[in-house]
Scaffold this motif. Structure first.
Motif, mmCIF file in Angstrom:
data_model
loop_
_atom_site.group_PDB
_atom_site.id
_atom_site.type_symbol
_atom_site.label_atom_id
_atom_site.label_comp_id
_atom_site.label_asym_id
_atom_site.label_seq_id
_atom_site.Cartn_x
_atom_site.Cartn_y
_atom_site.Cartn_z
ATOM 1 N N ILE A 107 5.327 6.123 -1.252
ATOM 2 C CA ILE A 107 6.164 6.268 -0.056
ATOM 3 C C ILE A 107 7.388 5.365 -0.204
ATOM 4 O O ILE A 107 7.271 4.178 -0.486
ATOM 5 C CB ILE A 107 5.379 5.899 1.215
ATOM 6 C CG1 ILE A 107 4.173 6.812 1.371
ATOM 7 C CG2 ILE A 107 6.291 5.936 2.444
ATOM 8 C CD1 ILE A 107 3.225 6.398 2.484
ATOM 9 N N ARG A 160 2.293 1.836 -3.462
ATOM 10 C CA ARG A 160 1.280 2.391 -4.370
ATOM 11 C C ARG A 160 1.120 3.900 -4.164
ATOM 12 O O ARG A 160 0.863 4.636 -5.102
ATOM 13 C CB ARG A 160 -0.062 1.685 -4.153
ATOM 14 C CG ARG A 160 -0.221 0.418 -4.945
ATOM 15 C CD ARG A 160 -1.673 -0.047 -4.967
ATOM 16 N NE ARG A 160 -2.169 -0.477 -3.672
ATOM 17 C CZ ARG A 160 -1.988 -1.686 -3.138
ATOM 18 N NH1 ARG A 160 -1.309 -2.597 -3.801
ATOM 19 N NH2 ARG A 160 -2.484 -1.997 -1.963
ATOM 20 N N ARG A 161 1.264 4.337 -2.916
ATOM 21 C CA ARG A 161 1.141 5.781 -2.616
ATOM 22 C C ARG A 161 2.417 6.555 -2.931
ATOM 23 O O ARG A 161 2.417 7.780 -2.842
ATOM 24 C CB ARG A 161 0.833 5.971 -1.133
ATOM 25 C CG ARG A 161 -0.530 5.506 -0.723
ATOM 26 C CD ARG A 161 -0.693 5.759 0.742
ATOM 27 N NE ARG A 161 -2.015 5.455 1.201
ATOM 28 C CZ ARG A 161 -2.388 5.566 2.451
ATOM 29 N NH1 ARG A 161 -1.536 5.984 3.367
ATOM 30 N NH2 ARG A 161 -3.614 5.272 2.803
ATOM 31 N N GLU A 186 0.835 -1.202 0.000
ATOM 32 C CA GLU A 186 0.000 0.000 0.000
ATOM 33 C C GLU A 186 0.872 1.254 0.000
ATOM 34 O O GLU A 186 0.597 2.222 -0.716
ATOM 35 C CB GLU A 186 -0.934 -0.005 1.223
ATOM 36 C CG GLU A 186 -1.806 1.226 1.350
ATOM 37 C CD GLU A 186 -2.771 1.396 0.186
ATOM 38 O OE1 GLU A 186 -3.086 2.554 -0.152
ATOM 39 O OE2 GLU A 186 -3.198 0.395 -0.424
ATOM 40 N N GLN A 187 1.942 1.255 0.785
ATOM 41 C CA GLN A 187 2.848 2.410 0.820
ATOM 42 C C GLN A 187 3.539 2.603 -0.536
ATOM 43 O O GLN A 187 3.706 3.737 -0.986
ATOM 44 C CB GLN A 187 3.890 2.229 1.926
ATOM 45 C CG GLN A 187 3.294 2.351 3.310
ATOM 46 C CD GLN A 187 4.267 2.005 4.410
ATOM 47 O OE1 GLN A 187 5.262 1.317 4.195
ATOM 48 N NE2 GLN A 187 3.982 2.480 5.621
#
Length: 133
Positions: free
Chosen positions: A130, A127-128, A124-125
């Motif tokens: 980060i 994808r963002r 998820e990080q």
């Protein structure tokens, strides 16, 4: 030169019976009968073979030409284990490699729940956008 060739042939002739006798005179050696041996080669890359022995070995394979020049083979083999049960391995061999399947092949332990959660958070990080350095 002829003497060297003659000496090599003499050495092979003397050594071969000793190796042959050493293997076949072992106390645990016994001939195993072939119960079935069927082979078919169509000459176009398609083939199949199957054989079975009296001590429980059974092999079966079917081959077809592959898209990248390889032979695609699907089959299985069975053999008795020393402690009694029969081991069986089925397999596919193709452009993706050799892929055996059997309950006897060890598999890794499943990941614990907290590790799966950490992987999900990291994805998820990513994808963002980060990034940790």
């Amino acid at each position: 030169m002829q003497l060297v060739v003659l000496a090599c042939l003499a050495a092979v002739a003397v050594a071969a019976p000793q190796n042959f006798a050493r293997y076949y005179n072992r106390p645990d050696y016994r001939h195993i009968a072939i119960l079935r041996d069927e082979r078919e080669d169509r000459g176009d890359g398609n083939f199949r073979y199957e054989f079975e022995t009296e001590n429980g070995i059974h092999v079966n394979a079917v081959g077809t030409p592959g898209s990248k020049g390889q032979s695609n083979i699907q089959g299985f083999f069975r053999f008795p284990l020393d402690n009694g049960p029969i081991a069986e391995v089925s397999y596919v061999a193709d452009e993706y490699g050799y892929r055996p399947q059997s309950p006897l092949i060890p598999t890794p332990h499943p990941l614990p729940a907290h590790a799966i959660e950490q992987i999900r958070v990291a994805e998820e990080q990513r994808r963002r956008g980060i990034i940790f350095k």
